[in-house]
Design a protein around this motif. Structure first.
Motif, PDB file in Angstrom:
ATOM      1  N   GLU A   1      52.765  67.588  -9.630  1.00  0.00           N
ATOM      2  CA  GLU A   1      53.602  68.989  -8.954  1.00  0.00           C
ATOM      3  C   GLU A   1      52.613  69.472  -7.937  1.00  0.00           C
ATOM      4  N   ALA A   2      51.350  69.148  -7.764  1.00  0.00           N
ATOM      5  CA  ALA A   2      50.475  69.496  -6.788  1.00  0.00           C
ATOM      6  C   ALA A   2      50.939  69.384  -5.346  1.00  0.00           C
ATOM      7  N   MET A   3      50.410  70.173  -4.534  1.00  0.00           N
ATOM      8  CA  MET A   3      50.724  70.186  -2.906  1.00  0.00           C
ATOM      9  C   MET A   3      49.167  69.592  -2.389  1.00  0.00           C
ATOM     10  N   PHE A   4      49.590  68.557  -1.616  1.00  0.00           N
ATOM     11  CA  PHE A   4      48.540  67.879  -1.106  1.00  0.00           C
ATOM     12  C   PHE A   4      48.079  68.349   0.469  1.00  0.00           C
ATOM     13  N   GLY A   5      47.099  69.109   0.622  1.00  0.00           N
ATOM     14  CA  GLY A   5      46.768  69.720   2.075  1.00  0.00           C
ATOM     15  C   GLY A   5      46.177  68.375   3.059  1.00  0.00           C
ATOM     16  N   GLN A   6      45.843  67.411   2.502  1.00  0.00           N
ATOM     17  CA  GLN A   6      45.294  66.186   3.192  1.00  0.00           C
ATOM     18  C   GLN A   6      45.606  64.907   2.623  1.00  0.00           C
ATOM     19  N   ARG A   7      45.744  63.936   3.364  1.00  0.00           N
ATOM     20  CA  ARG A   7      46.286  62.653   2.818  1.00  0.00           C
ATOM     21  C   ARG A   7      45.115  61.923   2.053  1.00  0.00           C
ATOM     22  N   LEU A   8      44.111  61.946   2.020  1.00  0.00           N
ATOM     23  CA  LEU A   8      43.049  61.656   0.972  1.00  0.00           C
ATOM     24  C   LEU A   8      42.364  62.517   0.093  1.00  0.00           C
ATOM     25  N   THR A   9      42.559  62.108  -1.166  1.00  0.00           N
ATOM     26  CA  THR A   9      41.986  63.049  -2.043  1.00  0.00           C
ATOM     27  C   THR A   9      41.183  62.049  -3.115  1.00  0.00           C
ATOM     28  N   VAL A  10      39.800  62.598  -3.162  1.00  0.00           N
ATOM     29  CA  VAL A  10      38.876  62.001  -4.239  1.00  0.00           C
ATOM     30  C   VAL A  10      38.558  62.595  -5.403  1.00  0.00           C
ATOM     31  N   ILE A  11      38.695  61.982  -6.503  1.00  0.00           N
ATOM     32  CA  ILE A  11      38.289  62.605  -8.038  1.00  0.00           C
ATOM     33  C   ILE A  11      37.179  61.735  -8.462  1.00  0.00           C
TER      34      ILE A  11
END
Length: 235
Positions: free
Chosen positions: A146-156
């Motif tokens: 349910e998160a909103m992505f402020g960018q296309r790439l997310t790194v964990i």
């Protein structure tokens, strides 16, 4: 009696042969230059960054690039890839309900730490470009459904030592990652979204006597969530 004077012999001029016309060299048979190889290597680099090639296939093709002797040997290496500088196909407006902000390589980093405890991030929240998760005899749960992505790439970046790190994502985003399990488990269920503009989540790290797991959550799709958000905002 005087001998009659014989006429002097004139030196003969060498016969000049007409130059033999050489057959034109086919474009593919022209020897490849360093610039030609660099151009193909740039296309492969872009394809790796976009997820069109995995690391192993990229390495194989790069080796072929620097073994190639002619232009004709270079072109087949990238025949199935978009050329460098060539515009990528634009997705249909209805197929891209994402509104990303500017890409910020040095954006804020969120840290989730669980030492003999638990740490959870879920619900509706704006996920940043980079998250560090560390579990030592504890449990970290990251739910992006349910998160909103402020960018296309997310790194964990996930580290688990005698602990557990779980990452859950919607079914229709791209999920990638790599890591190592040392007397433990490191598992990323790879996904490739049909929509080229869908968010990409990359999970990297390692586990020691622990567990790191990233996979999709059944029934959760990010497009549905974006539609609900637009309805809530009156768009």
């Amino acid at each position: 009696m005087d001998l009659e004077k014989q006429p002097e012999k004139q030196p003969q001029k060498p016969v000049t042969q007409a130059p033999v016309a050489q057959a034109p060299v086919a474009d593919g048979a022209i020897r490849a230059s360093d610039a030609d190889r660099d151009r193909i290597a740039d296309i492969l680099r872009d394809a790796l960054a976009e997820g069109r090639l995995d690391a192993e296939e990229h390495s194989e093709r790069i080796d072929a690039v620097y073994r190639a002797k002619t232009v004709g040997e270079l072109e087949p290496i990238v025949r199935d890839l978009p050329a460098a500088g060539q515009p990528r196909p634009e997705p249909a407006p209805h197929a891209a309900p994402y509104a990303y902000g500017p890409e910020l390589p040095d954006g804020p980093v969120e840290n989730l730490v669980a030492v003999f405890s638990s740490s959870t991030r879920k619900g509706r929240w704006r996920v940043g470009p980079r998250t560090n998760a560390f579990a030592l005899f504890g449990n970290v749960e990251i739910d992006l459904t349910e998160a909103m992505f402020g960018q296309r790439l997310t790194v964990i970046n996930a580290t688990s030592i005698f602990g557990n790190v779980e990452v859950r994502v919607p079914e229709n985003i791209s999920l990638r990652g790599s890591g190592t399990g040392i007397f433990g488990n490191f598992e990323v269920v790879t996904l490739e979204a049909a929509d080229p503009e869908a968010p990409v989540v990359v999970v990297n790290g390692y586990s020691v006597f622990g567990n790191v797991e990233a996979k999709p959550k059944r029934g959760k799709r990010i497009a549905d969530l974006h539609a609900r958000m637009r309805k809530h905002l009156g768009h």
